[in-house]
Design an enzyme around this catalytic site. Sequence first.
Site, mmCIF file in Angstrom:
data_model
loop_
_atom_site.group_PDB
_atom_site.id
_atom_site.type_symbol
_atom_site.label_atom_id
_atom_site.label_comp_id
_atom_site.label_asym_id
_atom_site.label_seq_id
_atom_site.Cartn_x
_atom_site.Cartn_y
_atom_site.Cartn_z
ATOM 1 N N ASP A 228 0.856 -1.181 0.000
ATOM 2 C CA ASP A 228 0.000 0.000 0.000
ATOM 3 C C ASP A 228 0.897 1.239 0.000
ATOM 4 O O ASP A 228 2.023 1.197 0.495
ATOM 5 C CB ASP A 228 -0.879 0.034 1.248
ATOM 6 C CG ASP A 228 -1.584 -1.286 1.511
ATOM 7 O OD1 ASP A 228 -2.073 -1.889 0.542
ATOM 8 O OD2 ASP A 228 -1.637 -1.705 2.690
ATOM 9 N N ASP A 267 -1.872 -2.616 -4.732
ATOM 10 C CA ASP A 267 -2.715 -3.067 -3.627
ATOM 11 C C ASP A 267 -3.529 -1.868 -3.138
ATOM 12 O O ASP A 267 -4.214 -1.233 -3.914
ATOM 13 C CB ASP A 267 -1.862 -3.695 -2.535
ATOM 14 C CG ASP A 267 -2.670 -4.512 -1.540
ATOM 15 O OD1 ASP A 267 -3.870 -4.747 -1.786
ATOM 16 O OD2 ASP A 267 -2.117 -4.919 -0.502
ATOM 17 N N ASP A 271 -4.461 1.841 3.686
ATOM 18 C CA ASP A 271 -5.168 0.764 4.380
ATOM 19 C C ASP A 271 -4.969 0.864 5.887
ATOM 20 O O ASP A 271 -3.865 1.184 6.367
ATOM 21 C CB ASP A 271 -4.691 -0.604 3.891
ATOM 22 C CG ASP A 271 -5.332 -1.003 2.566
ATOM 23 O OD1 ASP A 271 -6.076 -0.179 1.995
ATOM 24 O OD2 ASP A 271 -5.099 -2.132 2.097
ATOM 25 N N ARG A 321 -13.788 0.208 -2.361
ATOM 26 C CA ARG A 321 -13.170 0.445 -1.052
ATOM 27 C C ARG A 321 -12.893 1.922 -0.798
ATOM 28 O O ARG A 321 -11.757 2.350 -0.622
ATOM 29 C CB ARG A 321 -11.885 -0.360 -0.893
ATOM 30 C CG ARG A 321 -12.088 -1.867 -1.021
ATOM 31 C CD ARG A 321 -10.812 -2.632 -0.730
ATOM 32 N NE ARG A 321 -11.021 -4.082 -0.905
ATOM 33 C CZ ARG A 321 -10.079 -5.000 -0.732
ATOM 34 N NH1 ARG A 321 -8.851 -4.623 -0.396
ATOM 35 N NH2 ARG A 321 -10.343 -6.278 -0.901
#
Length: 447
Positions: A228, A267, A271, A321
């Site tokens: 990330d 990715d 996060d 997301r």
Amino acid sequence: MAASSHRRSLRSRRTLVVSAAVVAAGVGAGVVVMNANAGTVDLYHQTLAAKDGWASSGTGTTGGTKADAAHTFTVSTRAQLVKALGSASDTTPRIIKIKGTIDANTDDAGKKLTCASYAAGTGYSLSAYLKAYDPATYGRSKLPSGTQEKARAAAQTKQAKNIVFKVPANTTVVGVAGTNAGISGGMLQIQSVDNVIVRNLNFSATEDCFPQWDPTDGDDGNWNSNYDSVTLRGATHVWADHNSFTDAAHFDSANPKYYGREYQIHDGALDITKSSDLVTVSRNQFTNHDKTMLIGSSDSEPSGKLRVSIHHNIWKGIVQRAPLARVGQVHIYNNYYDVTTLNGYATQYSINSRAKAQVIAENNYWRLPTGGKVAKLLSGDGTGSVKGSGNLVNGTVTDLVAAYNAASSKDLKTTVNWTATLTAGLETSAKNLPTSLAATTGAGVLK
């Protein structure tokens, strides 16, 4: 929003000298202002304002504001950044000013490194990997193992040692104004530490050279990558503010397919996992990305953590997301979602509430293109909640949860078990967000 180390409220700071345009947009953060009692409020020592989201809870979030001169650094290369960060276990307050763009894929002397550089000496090659784990011969019932998988993992480890930057507690990492400050190809890892501020930075091109094939992931298998741009793992009191996140210059549309599945090298963007807690994500721009923000890495994460506030951000060209929330108490307010397809990134959904997540989504604005469906702006697994109010779609107040539930067999619950009180800067109308946030979010705005 930011505040001085003396915790002046947002309201009092707005009485200071700021530009009329910024005041009109409801933004006081990041502008260098003069205060007769405290002198200049500088970007590097600003702390999170009282009641500005979950990260202001308890001890609040001050980052490295108490850093002495020996622990205040200006860096412009990967090697300098590594040295300034020091040991991840060192809790001494530090301020790290990033000047210009740091290329994470360089060695200590500044020489450019490529995927071939990381693969060298490991025995890995993509062609050999593809031959070894072709589902037609290897099957689909188990993860890859053996010589080529070990070689892939070794190459990935070499890359990780170079591009993963571990941030210690009590640290502020901030971009120097006017220098296009940021990190290309790297990951800030905020793991098992408290009190970190990340501001005014461009994050781009965070790419995994060695994605792993997982034939058991879904019906057809998937390629999964490992980095990330910013990752929180068991971190607490983190403020991510005025940053920009993008896949540029390599968009997913350029990814090849192997075994009929996209060879995904990206990715997450930001996060928040492994029971991280007390996080405020404010005034960032998220563009051109698929799996953008994951809150909670597993449906089985313990309750009581993953408390996150997400406000005044722009989400544009985001597939999914934004965020996906599990377990925690998540407040999403005053964000602007433009779900028009951008550079091949077509939105599947914006907010996903699952694994009993308790989400409050209020006063956000969605721009929905012609033919777009309101019912697809949310998602869930039938156990999560979204309490929504004041949300606009193309300027019209819209009950997003009702629209989703009318079209889904797994209804979102409409009540939550908590009340949002840490809401400094909450705007009661979303009407002007598309205009105001365009000028007041992302890296490069703070001066």
